[in-house]
Design a protein around this motif. Sequence first.
Motif, PDB file in Angstrom:
ATOM      1  N   PHE A  53       0.853  -1.277  -0.052  1.00 38.12           N
ATOM      2  CA  PHE A  53      -0.033  -0.018  -0.064  1.00 38.12           C
ATOM      3  C   PHE A  53       0.852   1.169   0.041  1.00 38.12           C
ATOM      4  CE2 PHE A  53      -4.447   1.031   1.836  1.00 38.12           C
ATOM      5  CZ  PHE A  53      -4.530   2.125   0.858  1.00 38.12           C
ATOM      6  N   MET A  54       1.754   1.155   0.891  1.00 36.09           N
ATOM      7  CA  MET A  54       2.831   2.410   0.867  1.00 36.09           C
ATOM      8  C   MET A  54       3.768   2.448  -0.496  1.00 36.09           C
ATOM      9  SD  MET A  54       3.157   4.552   3.428  1.00 36.09           S
ATOM     10  CE  MET A  54       4.205   5.775   4.071  1.00 36.09           C
ATOM     11  N   LEU A  55       4.055   1.385  -0.924  1.00 41.50           N
ATOM     12  CA  LEU A  55       4.797   1.381  -2.250  1.00 41.50           C
ATOM     13  C   LEU A  55       4.061   2.128  -3.308  1.00 41.50           C
ATOM     14  CD1 LEU A  55       6.843  -1.432  -3.904  1.00 41.50           C
ATOM     15  CD2 LEU A  55       5.111  -0.319  -5.083  1.00 41.50           C
ATOM     16  N   LEU A  56       2.588   1.657  -3.415  1.00 39.01           N
ATOM     17  CA  LEU A  56       1.779   2.412  -4.344  1.00 39.01           C
ATOM     18  C   LEU A  56       1.600   3.867  -3.945  1.00 39.01           C
ATOM     19  CD1 LEU A  56      -1.098  -0.435  -4.469  1.00 39.01           C
ATOM     20  CD2 LEU A  56       0.403   0.259  -6.264  1.00 39.01           C
ATOM     21  N   SER A  57       1.423   4.341  -2.879  1.00 40.17           N
ATOM     22  CA  SER A  57       1.680   5.849  -2.477  1.00 40.17           C
ATOM     23  C   SER A  57       2.849   6.457  -2.749  1.00 40.17           C
ATOM     24  CB  SER A  57       1.549   6.011  -1.113  1.00 40.17           C
ATOM     25  OG  SER A  57       0.179   5.043  -0.631  1.00 40.17           O
ATOM     26  N   GLY A  58       3.762   5.715  -2.687  1.00 41.74           N
ATOM     27  CA  GLY A  58       4.933   6.733  -3.140  1.00 41.74           C
ATOM     28  C   GLY A  58       5.211   6.444  -4.807  1.00 41.74           C
ATOM     29  N   PHE A  90       9.200   2.170   2.014  1.00 41.04           N
ATOM     30  CA  PHE A  90       8.482   1.567   0.856  1.00 41.04           C
ATOM     31  C   PHE A  90       7.953   2.791   0.065  1.00 41.04           C
ATOM     32  CE2 PHE A  90       8.560  -1.804   4.256  1.00 41.04           C
ATOM     33  CZ  PHE A  90       8.980  -2.828   3.395  1.00 41.04           C
ATOM     34  N   TYR A  91       7.549   3.695   0.887  1.00 39.76           N
ATOM     35  CA  TYR A  91       7.227   4.976   0.165  1.00 39.76           C
ATOM     36  C   TYR A  91       8.323   5.503  -0.957  1.00 39.76           C
ATOM     37  CZ  TYR A  91       5.098   9.464  -0.533  1.00 39.76           C
ATOM     38  OH  TYR A  91       4.280  10.693  -0.802  1.00 39.76           O
ATOM     39  N   TRP A  92       9.386   5.237  -0.402  1.00 36.48           N
ATOM     40  CA  TRP A  92      10.539   5.800  -1.151  1.00 36.48           C
ATOM     41  C   TRP A  92      10.703   4.695  -2.236  1.00 36.48           C
ATOM     42  CZ3 TRP A  92      14.261   9.292  -2.633  1.00 36.48           C
ATOM     43  CH2 TRP A  92      14.281  10.287  -1.786  1.00 36.48           C
ATOM     44  N   LEU A  93      10.557   3.316  -2.290  1.00 38.34           N
ATOM     45  CA  LEU A  93      10.618   2.372  -3.040  1.00 38.34           C
ATOM     46  C   LEU A  93       9.764   2.551  -4.050  1.00 38.34           C
ATOM     47  CD1 LEU A  93      11.826  -0.521  -3.991  1.00 38.34           C
ATOM     48  CD2 LEU A  93      10.273  -1.385  -2.461  1.00 38.34           C
ATOM     49  N   GLY A  94       8.466   2.944  -3.692  1.00 31.97           N
ATOM     50  CA  GLY A  94       7.161   3.348  -4.825  1.00 31.97           C
ATOM     51  C   GLY A  94       7.939   4.464  -5.842  1.00 31.97           C
ATOM     52  N   TYR A  95       8.391   5.580  -5.026  1.00 30.44           N
ATOM     53  CA  TYR A  95       8.818   6.625  -5.963  1.00 30.44           C
ATOM     54  C   TYR A  95       9.969   6.286  -6.798  1.00 30.44           C
ATOM     55  CZ  TYR A  95      11.789  10.834  -6.865  1.00 30.44           C
ATOM     56  OH  TYR A  95      12.395  11.791  -7.348  1.00 30.44           O
ATOM     57  N   LEU A  96      10.868   5.421  -6.354  1.00 30.90           N
ATOM     58  CA  LEU A  96      12.088   5.074  -7.267  1.00 30.90           C
ATOM     59  C   LEU A  96      11.710   4.185  -8.373  1.00 30.90           C
ATOM     60  CD1 LEU A  96      14.873   4.360  -4.382  1.00 30.90           C
ATOM     61  CD2 LEU A  96      14.545   6.486  -6.034  1.00 30.90           C
ATOM     62  N   LEU A  97      10.652   3.329  -8.087  1.00 27.53           N
ATOM     63  CA  LEU A  97      10.308   2.610  -9.214  1.00 27.53           C
ATOM     64  C   LEU A  97       9.513   3.345 -10.186  1.00 27.53           C
ATOM     65  CD1 LEU A  97       8.476  -0.441  -7.248  1.00 27.53           C
ATOM     66  CD2 LEU A  97      10.671  -0.444  -8.467  1.00 27.53           C
ATOM     67  N   ASN A  98       8.877   4.425  -9.959  1.00 28.89           N
ATOM     68  CA  ASN A  98       8.132   5.315 -10.826  1.00 28.89           C
ATOM     69  C   ASN A  98       9.273   5.973 -11.538  1.00 28.89           C
ATOM     70  OD1 ASN A  98       6.767   7.396 -12.235  1.00 28.89           O
ATOM     71  ND2 ASN A  98       4.947   7.030 -10.714  1.00 28.89           N
TER      72      ASN A  98
END
Length: 338
Positions: free
Chosen positions: A40-45, A163-171
């Motif tokens: 959920f946090m990954l998606l938010s990031g 995990f927020y950062w992980l989502g940001y980096l994936l994008n």
Amino acid sequence: MILVIWGHCIEYCDPISYQNNNYYSNPLFEIIYSFHMPLFMLLSGYFFANNFSRSFYSILRRRFIQLVIPCLTWGIIGLFFIYINSFLSDDTLPSIKYVPYAYINIIKNFWFIWAIFLSLIFSFISCKLIKNKIWAFCLSFLILLLLPDNSIFTSLFKYMYPFYWLGYLLNNQKYLFLKRRKYIILTTFPLFIILFLFWEIKYYIYITGMAFYKLSLPNLTLYPIKFNEQIKIVFFRYFIGATGSLSIFYILKHLDNINNRLFYLIQNIGKRTLGIYIIQSILLEYKLIAFNFNSNNIILYNFVSTLITALILIIFATGLIIIMEKNKSLNFLLLGNR
């Protein structure tokens, strides 16, 4: 969101299991809680990355309206229901001195929303101070990790932040990662299964927290925790959360091209996850709707009773949100939409 509500139903729908904390040993509950909030946090990031070029004030204002205002408003509603339940149960109302304490506890129960808001602030500031994104993440994360855990919210925020950062980096590098999504799935999913075989109750964030020491105020006394044991727990929690959320994320990305009505329906419901998250929290955690299922038959409990209950809650919350969206004031105050 389906996993969040399903997990909450497993926790709350058997009162005896809930009182004895037996749900911690439920295999499906263990699977869900090993990765669902990191996902959920990954998606938010991931979605935050689309707004990173905007000014800090613009982003802060938008997220404050989207996240904080609904939390504060629903907190007042939750307080109202606490008073109603108290009056119906023993015919007395709590003291007025209880109000601030109760209100703070209600809005703290929406901890994930606050974690998103704080992660946005920390990540944005760190990126402005440090141009290299990797260094910005490492230093900001290290600072957070070294803070003491004086509340469960501090632990949860520290757990969610990477995990927020992980989502940001994936994008930020989405085309590079999308090209390699099959390799990512083939690597992370088996690793997640292997890690899950070693799952124990101590790996729940609610059991062991995130601190390597505890700070006792006002005497500033440090109480050491077994460092070697705690660091294993913390990093195991991160690894299983990362492998689980990454594998599910890219499996869903791989299926995203499928033209399926069910997928389309889920995507439309997914646009209302904030409201669903808050409404189910109010309903379940404050016992506005009570269930009395028996979890002795674990298969029936997990895949019939609680799953059907979770789906009904999602449908009910979605319908309620659609009604709220038609009123400009309710749409703003309860859902954070302008």
